[in-house]
Write a protein that holds these residues in place. Structure first.
Motif, PDB file in Angstrom:
ATOM      1  N   LEU A 100       0.824  -1.197   0.000  1.00 32.71           N
ATOM      2  CA  LEU A 100       0.000   0.000   0.000  1.00 32.71           C
ATOM      3  C   LEU A 100       0.859   1.249   0.000  1.00 32.71           C
ATOM      4  N   ALA A 101       1.977   1.211   0.729  1.00 30.14           N
ATOM      5  CA  ALA A 101       2.881   2.363   0.776  1.00 30.14           C
ATOM      6  C   ALA A 101       3.523   2.603  -0.588  1.00 30.14           C
ATOM      7  N   ARG A 102       3.935   1.528  -1.262  1.00 25.92           N
ATOM      8  CA  ARG A 102       4.521   1.676  -2.601  1.00 25.92           C
ATOM      9  C   ARG A 102       3.493   2.215  -3.594  1.00 25.92           C
ATOM     10  N   PHE A 103       2.263   1.696  -3.476  1.00 21.88           N
ATOM     11  CA  PHE A 103       1.204   2.175  -4.367  1.00 21.88           C
ATOM     12  C   PHE A 103       0.891   3.643  -4.096  1.00 21.88           C
ATOM     13  N   SER A 104       0.821   4.019  -2.821  1.00 20.08           N
ATOM     14  CA  SER A 104       0.531   5.413  -2.470  1.00 20.08           C
ATOM     15  C   SER A 104       1.666   6.327  -2.900  1.00 20.08           C
ATOM     16  N   GLY A 105       2.891   5.769  -2.995  1.00 23.75           N
ATOM     17  CA  GLY A 105       4.039   6.573  -3.392  1.00 23.75           C
ATOM     18  C   GLY A 105       4.152   6.770  -4.891  1.00 23.75           C
ATOM     19  N   PHE A 106       3.183   6.271  -5.644  1.00 23.90           N
ATOM     20  CA  PHE A 106       3.202   6.480  -7.093  1.00 23.90           C
ATOM     21  C   PHE A 106       2.904   7.951  -7.379  1.00 23.90           C
ATOM     22  N   SER A 107       3.906   8.683  -7.776  1.00 23.59           N
ATOM     23  CA  SER A 107       3.739  10.123  -7.988  1.00 23.59           C
ATOM     24  C   SER A 107       3.445  10.397  -9.454  1.00 23.59           C
ATOM     25  N   CYS A 108       2.472  11.207  -9.694  1.00 26.33           N
ATOM     26  CA  CYS A 108       2.068  11.541 -11.063  1.00 26.33           C
ATOM     27  C   CYS A 108       2.037  13.050 -11.214  1.00 26.33           C
ATOM     28  N   LYS A 109       2.819  13.560 -12.140  1.00 26.69           N
ATOM     29  CA  LYS A 109       2.881  15.008 -12.357  1.00 26.69           C
ATOM     30  C   LYS A 109       1.871  15.485 -13.396  1.00 26.69           C
ATOM     31  N   SER A 110       1.104  14.542 -13.911  1.00 24.88           N
ATOM     32  CA  SER A 110       0.086  14.951 -14.878  1.00 24.88           C
ATOM     33  C   SER A 110      -1.071  15.609 -14.155  1.00 24.88           C
ATOM     34  N   SER A 111      -1.963  16.167 -14.905  1.00 28.74           N
ATOM     35  CA  SER A 111      -3.081  16.916 -14.317  1.00 28.74           C
ATOM     36  C   SER A 111      -4.348  16.082 -14.217  1.00 28.74           C
ATOM     37  N   ASP A 112      -4.220  14.746 -14.229  1.00 27.26           N
ATOM     38  CA  ASP A 112      -5.395  13.888 -14.166  1.00 27.26           C
ATOM     39  C   ASP A 112      -5.854  13.734 -12.711  1.00 27.26           C
ATOM     40  N   ASP A 113      -6.804  14.518 -12.310  1.00 27.80           N
ATOM     41  CA  ASP A 113      -7.304  14.491 -10.935  1.00 27.80           C
ATOM     42  C   ASP A 113      -8.051  13.193 -10.634  1.00 27.80           C
ATOM     43  N   TYR A 114      -8.676  12.610 -11.637  1.00 28.70           N
ATOM     44  CA  TYR A 114      -9.454  11.388 -11.423  1.00 28.70           C
ATOM     45  C   TYR A 114      -8.552  10.249 -10.956  1.00 28.70           C
ATOM     46  N   LEU A 115      -7.411  10.074 -11.635  1.00 27.69           N
ATOM     47  CA  LEU A 115      -6.487   9.017 -11.259  1.00 27.69           C
ATOM     48  C   LEU A 115      -5.933   9.266  -9.856  1.00 27.69           C
ATOM     49  N   ASN A 116      -5.546  10.493  -9.579  1.00 25.96           N
ATOM     50  CA  ASN A 116      -5.014  10.817  -8.253  1.00 25.96           C
ATOM     51  C   ASN A 116      -6.048  10.560  -7.161  1.00 25.96           C
ATOM     52  N   SER A 117      -7.309  10.857  -7.456  1.00 27.07           N
ATOM     53  CA  SER A 117      -8.358  10.602  -6.460  1.00 27.07           C
ATOM     54  C   SER A 117      -8.530   9.105  -6.226  1.00 27.07           C
ATOM     55  N   LYS A 118      -8.349   8.300  -7.277  1.00 32.42           N
ATOM     56  CA  LYS A 118      -8.444   6.847  -7.138  1.00 32.42           C
ATOM     57  C   LYS A 118      -7.311   6.313  -6.254  1.00 32.42           C
ATOM     58  N   ILE A 119      -6.103   6.820  -6.480  1.00 34.24           N
ATOM     59  CA  ILE A 119      -4.959   6.395  -5.676  1.00 34.24           C
ATOM     60  C   ILE A 119      -5.199   6.728  -4.213  1.00 34.24           C
ATOM     61  N   ASN A 120      -5.649   7.947  -3.952  1.00 39.70           N
ATOM     62  CA  ASN A 120      -5.895   8.382  -2.576  1.00 39.70           C
ATOM     63  C   ASN A 120      -7.013   7.577  -1.918  1.00 39.70           C
ATOM     64  N   LYS A 121      -8.045   7.253  -2.690  1.00 43.18           N
ATOM     65  CA  LYS A 121      -9.177   6.533  -2.123  1.00 43.18           C
ATOM     66  C   LYS A 121      -8.797   5.100  -1.758  1.00 43.18           C
ATOM     67  N   VAL A 122      -8.041   4.433  -2.632  1.00 49.27           N
ATOM     68  CA  VAL A 122      -7.602   3.073  -2.328  1.00 49.27           C
ATOM     69  C   VAL A 122      -6.730   3.074  -1.076  1.00 49.27           C
ATOM     70  N   ALA A 123      -5.829   4.052  -0.981  1.00 45.68           N
ATOM     71  CA  ALA A 123      -4.960   4.145   0.195  1.00 45.68           C
ATOM     72  C   ALA A 123      -5.777   4.414   1.461  1.00 45.68           C
ATOM     73  N   MET A 124      -6.767   5.298   1.355  1.00 48.28           N
ATOM     74  CA  MET A 124      -7.600   5.629   2.513  1.00 48.28           C
ATOM     75  C   MET A 124      -8.419   4.419   2.962  1.00 48.28           C
ATOM     76  N   LEU A 125      -9.041   3.725   2.012  1.00 47.74           N
ATOM     77  CA  LEU A 125      -9.837   2.541   2.342  1.00 47.74           C
ATOM     78  C   LEU A 125      -8.965   1.439   2.937  1.00 47.74           C
ATOM     79  N   GLY A 126      -7.744   1.313   2.432  1.00 42.57           N
ATOM     80  CA  GLY A 126      -6.832   0.328   2.990  1.00 42.57           C
ATOM     81  C   GLY A 126      -6.500   0.620   4.446  1.00 42.57           C
ATOM     82  N   GLY A 127      -6.309   1.906   4.764  1.00 42.86           N
ATOM     83  CA  GLY A 127      -6.062   2.292   6.151  1.00 42.86           C
ATOM     84  C   GLY A 127      -7.253   2.003   7.046  1.00 42.86           C
ATOM     85  N   HIS A 128      -8.455   2.285   6.539  1.00 39.43           N
ATOM     86  CA  HIS A 128      -9.670   2.003   7.313  1.00 39.43           C
ATOM     87  C   HIS A 128      -9.828   0.504   7.554  1.00 39.43           C
ATOM     88  N   PHE A 129      -9.492  -0.296   6.545  1.00 37.86           N
ATOM     89  CA  PHE A 129      -9.598  -1.745   6.682  1.00 37.86           C
ATOM     90  C   PHE A 129      -8.664  -2.255   7.784  1.00 37.86           C
TER      91      PHE A 129
END
Length: 353
Positions: A100-129
Motif C-alpha cells: 500500500l505504501a509503494r502504491f501510495s508513493g506512485f507520484s504523477c505530475k500529470s493533471s489527471d485528478d481522477y487518477l489521483n483521487s483513485k490512488i488516494n481513495k484506495v490508500a484511505m480505504l486500505g487504512g480504514h480496513f
C-alpha cells in the motif's frame, strides 16, 4: 546523386518527427517514487502504466492474503490457535502495508485528478480496513476472556443451584410454626422463579431479551430479600446457617459480575464482533471495487495510447511514402528533362555542323 541522398535525409527526418511521443498521454510524466532513488520523469508512458498496474495488483493480492489470514484468526477455537494464526496474520499485514505504501508513493505530475483521487481513495480505504481489523482482533481476544469467565460463572451457578434449594428445604423442616413454614415456602417459590429466569437468560443470544430477563430477575430478587428478612426476624439462627448462601445466590443472579451479567457481556461483545466483521467484509468489497475500477481505467488508457501510437505510425508511414514517391517522381522528372535537354543540345549541335 547528392540530391537523391538529400531527399532520403528529408524522409528520415520527417519519419522521426511523426513518431515523436504524444505529450498528452496520461502517464507521460509519471514515475515511481522508490526509497533512496528517484525514477526518471520521462519514462515511457506504456512502461509507467504497466508499472502502475503491477503495483495495484500487488496491493490486491496482499489484501486478499491478509483477509484470508484474518478470517483464520477470527474463527480460531482456542487462544493458542488464535495467537498462532495472529503471527501469520501480522506477517500478511506487513506485506499489505508495504504494498500500500509503494502504491501510495506512485507520484504523477500529470493533471489527471481522477487518477489521483483513485490512488488516494484506495490508500484511505486500505487504512480504514486495517483499523477495523485491529478492532476485530481486540474483540476476539476479549471474547476468549469473557467466554472463560461466563463459563466458570455458569458452571458455579449450576453446581450451587441444588445446594441453595437443599439448604432451604432443610431449614423448612426446622420451621416452628405455620407462619415460618409459609415464609420458607415463599422463599422457595421466588427462588424457583429466579432460577428459571436466569436459565432463560443464559439460553439467549439476544441482548434485549437478556436485559428484560435481568429486569425481571431484579424484581423477583427484591421480593426474595423481603421474605428473607422476614425469615431472619422469625428465625434469627437462619441467618447464621443460610445467610451466606442466600447472599451468594442473590449476588450471582443480579450483579454485573454474576452469571447473567457475565453472559450479557459475552453476548454483547460477540454481537459487536459480528458487526465489525460485517463492516470489514463491506470495506473489503469496497476496496476491491475501487481497485477493479482503477485497473479498468488505466487499462483503457493503455489501450487508447497504443491505438493512438498505431494511428500515428500508420499516418507517418503513409506521409513518408507519399513524400518519398513525390520526391522520387520529381527527381525522375528532372532527370528526364535533363536527358531531353542533352539530346536536344546534341541534335542542335549536329545540325549546326
Amino acid at each position: 546523386m547528392n540530391k537523391f541522398c538529400l531527399t532520403i535525409g528529408f524522409v528520415i527526418c520527417f519519419g522521426l518527427f511523426g513518431c515523436s511521443k504524444d505529450s498528452d498521454d496520461l502517464f507521460s510524466q509519471c514515475g515511481i517514487a522508490e526509497v533512496g532513488s528517484e525514477s526518471s520523469s520521462q519514462k515511457d508512458a506504456n512502461t509507467a502504466e504497466i508499472s502502475f498496474l503491477l503495483l495495484l495488483k500487488d496491493v490486491e493480492n496482499s489484501l486478499l492474503a491478509l483477509s484470508a489470514h484474518h478470517h483464520d484468526v477470527i474463527i480460531s477455537n482456542s487462544e493458542e490457535e488464535f495467537e498462532k494464526r495472529l503471527v501469520e496474520m501480522n506477517a500478511s499485514r506487513r506485506q499489505f502495508e508495504y504494498s500500500l505504501a509503494r502504491f501510495s508513493g506512485f507520484s504523477c505530475k500529470s493533471s489527471d485528478d481522477y487518477l489521483n483521487s483513485k490512488i488516494n481513495k484506495v490508500a484511505m480505504l486500505g487504512g480504514h480496513f486495517l483499523d477495523i481489523m485491529d478492532q476485530m482482533t481486540k474483540k476476539r481476544r476479549y471474547n476468549f476472556r469473557l467466554a472463560k469467565e461466563a463459563g466458570r460463572s455458569k458452571a458455579d451457578f449450576i453446581v450451587w443451584q441444588p445446594v441453595f434449594r437443599q439448604m432451604l428445604q432443610e431449614m423448612k423442616l426446622k420451621a416452628s410454626d405455620d407462619y415460618v413454614d409459609n415464609l420458607m415456602l415463599n422463599l422457595l417459590t421466588y427462588q424457583s422463579l429466579v432460577e428459571r429466569k436466569v436459565l432463560e437468560a443464559l439460553g439467549s443470544n439476544n441482548t434485549d431479551e437478556i436485559e428484560k430477563a435481568r429486569a425481571t430477575i431484579a424484581v423477583f430478587i427484591e421480593e426474595y430479600e423481603n421474605w428473607t428478612d422476614n425469615l431472619y426476624s422469625e428465625m434469627p439462627e437462619a441467618k447464621n446457617e443460610i445467610g451466606t448462601v442466600m447472599t451468594l445466590f442473590k449476588y450471582s443472579c443480579v450483579d454485573d459480575s454474576g452469571v447473567v451479567g457475565r453472559h450479557e457481556y459475552l453476548v454483547r461483545n460477540t454481537n459487536e464482533l459480528i458487526q465489525v466483521t460485517t463492516s470489514a467484509r463491506e470495506k473489503l468489497h469496497e476496496i476491491k471495487h475501487e481497485i477493479t475500477d482503477t485497473q479498468m481505467f488505466v487499462a483503457k488508457n493503455l489501450s487508447d495510447s497504443r491505438e493512438r501510437a498505431v494511428t500515428r505510425y500508420e499516418y507517418t508511414v503513409a506521409c513518408t511514402l507519399t513524400f518519398f514517391i513525390f520526391m522520387l517522381g520529381v527527381l525522375l522528372w528532372r532527370r528526364l528533362v535533363k536527358a531531353d535537354k542533352g539530346r536536344l543540345s546534341k541534335t542542335n549541335k549536329g545540325n549546326y555542323n
